[in-house]
Design a protein around this motif. Sequence first.
Motif, PDB file in Angstrom:
ATOM      1  N   PRO A   4     -15.551  41.156  86.771  1.00 28.72           N
ATOM      2  CA  PRO A   4     -16.909  41.299  86.241  1.00 28.72           C
ATOM      3  C   PRO A   4     -17.903  41.974  87.183  1.00 28.72           C
ATOM      4  CG  PRO A   4     -16.459  39.027  86.827  1.00 28.72           C
ATOM      5  CD  PRO A   4     -15.170  39.778  86.990  1.00 28.72           C
ATOM      6  N   SER A   5     -17.610  42.022  88.469  1.00 27.17           N
ATOM      7  CA  SER A   5     -18.553  42.634  89.406  1.00 27.17           C
ATOM      8  C   SER A   5     -18.511  44.160  89.376  1.00 27.17           C
ATOM      9  CB  SER A   5     -18.277  42.141  90.826  1.00 27.17           C
ATOM     10  OG  SER A   5     -16.966  42.497  91.216  1.00 27.17           O
ATOM     11  N   PHE A   6     -17.551  44.750  88.670  1.00 28.69           N
ATOM     12  CA  PHE A   6     -17.417  46.204  88.599  1.00 28.69           C
ATOM     13  C   PHE A   6     -17.863  46.684  87.221  1.00 28.69           C
ATOM     14  CE2 PHE A   6     -15.167  50.232  88.042  1.00 28.69           C
ATOM     15  CZ  PHE A   6     -15.490  50.869  89.226  1.00 28.69           C
ATOM     16  N   ASP A   7     -18.728  47.683  87.191  1.00 35.48           N
ATOM     17  CA  ASP A   7     -19.201  48.253  85.936  1.00 35.48           C
ATOM     18  C   ASP A   7     -18.224  49.340  85.491  1.00 35.48           C
ATOM     19  OD1 ASP A   7     -20.513  49.315  83.763  1.00 35.48           O
ATOM     20  OD2 ASP A   7     -22.142  50.200  84.927  1.00 35.48           O
ATOM     21  N   ASP A  21     -12.282  43.121  94.881  1.00 34.12           N
ATOM     22  CA  ASP A  21     -11.950  43.571  93.535  1.00 34.12           C
ATOM     23  C   ASP A  21     -10.664  44.388  93.523  1.00 34.12           C
ATOM     24  OD1 ASP A  21     -14.228  42.325  92.624  1.00 34.12           O
ATOM     25  OD2 ASP A  21     -15.417  44.164  92.538  1.00 34.12           O
TER      26      ASP A  21
END
Length: 52
Positions: A4-7, A21
């Motif tokens: 979730p921390s990566f767009d 990640d």
Amino acid sequence: MAIPSFDWSGGHSGRLLMKEDSRLLEKMWQKFLKANAERIDGINMNAININR
């Protein structure tokens, strides 16, 4: 979403994952490969039918 921390919606290439990640993505990839080992021929990775 597994990371979730990566767009994932922005850009197409040249983007970097944070170390944590990238480790998570590598673990997910290894799990996928293990789960689909019988479908992987070492040549046509992009032709795998994962819906069998």
